[in-house]
Scaffold this active site. Structure first.
Site, PDB file in Angstrom:
ATOM      1  CB  CYS A   1      -0.884  -0.005   1.248  1.00 13.41           C
ATOM      2  SG  CYS A   1      -1.895   1.471   1.401  1.00 13.41           S
TER       3      CYS A   1
ATOM      4  CB  CYS B   1      -2.776   3.797  -5.993  1.00 10.26           C
ATOM      5  SG  CYS B   1      -4.145   2.975  -5.141  1.00 10.26           S
TER       6      CYS B   1
HETATM    7  N1  DGL Z   1      -3.794   0.476  -2.524  1.00  8.74           N
HETATM    8  C1  DGL Z   1      -3.393   1.501  -1.637  1.00  8.74           C
HETATM    9  C2  DGL Z   1      -2.273   2.334  -2.185  1.00  8.74           C
HETATM   10  O1  DGL Z   1      -1.411   1.785  -2.826  1.00  8.74           O
HETATM   11  C3  DGL Z   1      -4.493   2.207  -0.895  1.00  8.74           C
HETATM   12  C4  DGL Z   1      -5.588   2.824  -1.712  1.00  8.74           C
HETATM   13  C5  DGL Z   1      -6.709   3.333  -0.810  1.00  8.74           C
HETATM   14  O2  DGL Z   1      -7.174   2.553   0.027  1.00  8.74           O
HETATM   15  O3  DGL Z   1      -7.073   4.492  -0.962  1.00  8.74           O
HETATM   16  O4  DGL Z   1      -2.175   3.502  -1.938  1.00  8.74           O
END
Ligand code: DGL
Length: 277
Positions: A69, A184
């Site tokens: 994340c 993301c």
């Molecule tokens: N998948 C995550 C990232 O890489 C989080 C996205 C989210 O929950 O807003 O930032």
């Protein structure tokens, strides 16, 4: 065991790359769907959620953690990880391996195109990508998309997702860039929509998913190709190579049909369990 952490399904795009390279590895995965999306939360809230997620993974047998994340990766590169947990653990996150890979290409002259980072507001606001690229002498552009991760996480209609990506891409093209980094982990699931949107604007942009660089970094740092759980005589290679697929234990903080569907789609050949905690 390796722990993987994300707000929900995003980290599955990283786990997929890991399992393609290392099917033998056992994984415990935490998706904090109850608190998703992370990308529109404050840094303070995210630090607390990061500490909680780390605790859950360590309690469930993780020794090392891969933060799949971007929005919480800032907290995973703290000088003092004790701020997150009293227990010690190894960490690989999204930002350092991504920046390192591009910095290497930059220095060698293999890649000196202008980079645009697409990410959540939290990732952009933390300025960690910008600062780390700057340390390598690379100036980048950034573009935050507040509603995309949530739309993917909670299974919005294709058309709605396409409109979000279209709007973001057209606006981002007011800046000049040739390479787009999807920073993301939810975004690679809609990479085709980014491609289509750039094409609609008559732009040839190469789109890059950092998962490969991050997974390679985790394999190296955690020595994942030589698991310590095997006896020394077995570690020579053959037993490990022929070991059958490892198990995946998914823990989610809220049930979600989208999560279950995505897991089935990507990891059907593996032995896995999903538990709502
Ligand atoms: N998948 C995550 C990232 O890489 C989080 C996205 C989210 O929950 O807003 O930032």
């Amino acid at each position: 065991m390796l722990g993987i952490f994300d707000s929900g399904i995003g980290g599955l795009s990283v786990l997929k790359v890991l399992k393609e390279k290392m099917p033998q590895i056992d994984v415990v995965y935490f998706g904090d769907i109850k608190n998703a999306p992370y990308g529109i939360k404050t840094q303070e809230e995210l630090k607390k959620l990061t500490a909680k997620g780390v605790e859950i993974l360590l309690k469930n047998g993780a020794v090392n953690i891969l933060s799949a994340c971007n929005s919480i990766s800032t907290f995973m590169i703290l000088d003092d990880l004790k701020e997150l947990s009293e227990k010690s653990f190894g960490i690989v996150e999204m930002i350092n391996p991504t920046v390192e890979q591009f910095a290497k290409k930059w220095v060698s002259g293999a890649h000196q195109n202008k980079i645009m980072i697409f990410a959540t507001p939290a990732t952009i606001e933390s300025k960690t990508y910008q600062n780390n690229f700057k340390k390598e002498g690379i100036e980048i552009e950034t573009f935050a998309i507040p509603d995309l991760a949530g739309a993917i996480e909670f299974g919005s209609e294709e058309k709605e997702i396409e409109e979000i990506v279209d709007r973001a891409v057209s606006k981002s093209l007011e800046k000049d860039f040739e390479t787009a980094l999807l920073c993301c982990t939810h975004y690679p699931f809609v990479k085709d929509k980014f491609e289509k949107a750039f094409a609609k604007n008559n732009k040839k942009i190469s789109i890059f998913n950092p998962a490969e660089a991050v997974v390679n970094s985790a394999i190296k740092k955690f020595n994942l190709n030589v698991p310590s759980s095997l006896r020394a005589s077995e570690r020579s290679g053959e037993a490990w190579q022929s070991r059958k697929n490892g198990k995946i234990k998914f823990l989610i903080s809220q049930d979600s049909p989208t999560f279950r569907q995505k897991v089935k789609e990507l990891f059907n050949e593996f032995e896995y369990s999903i538990e709502v905690i």
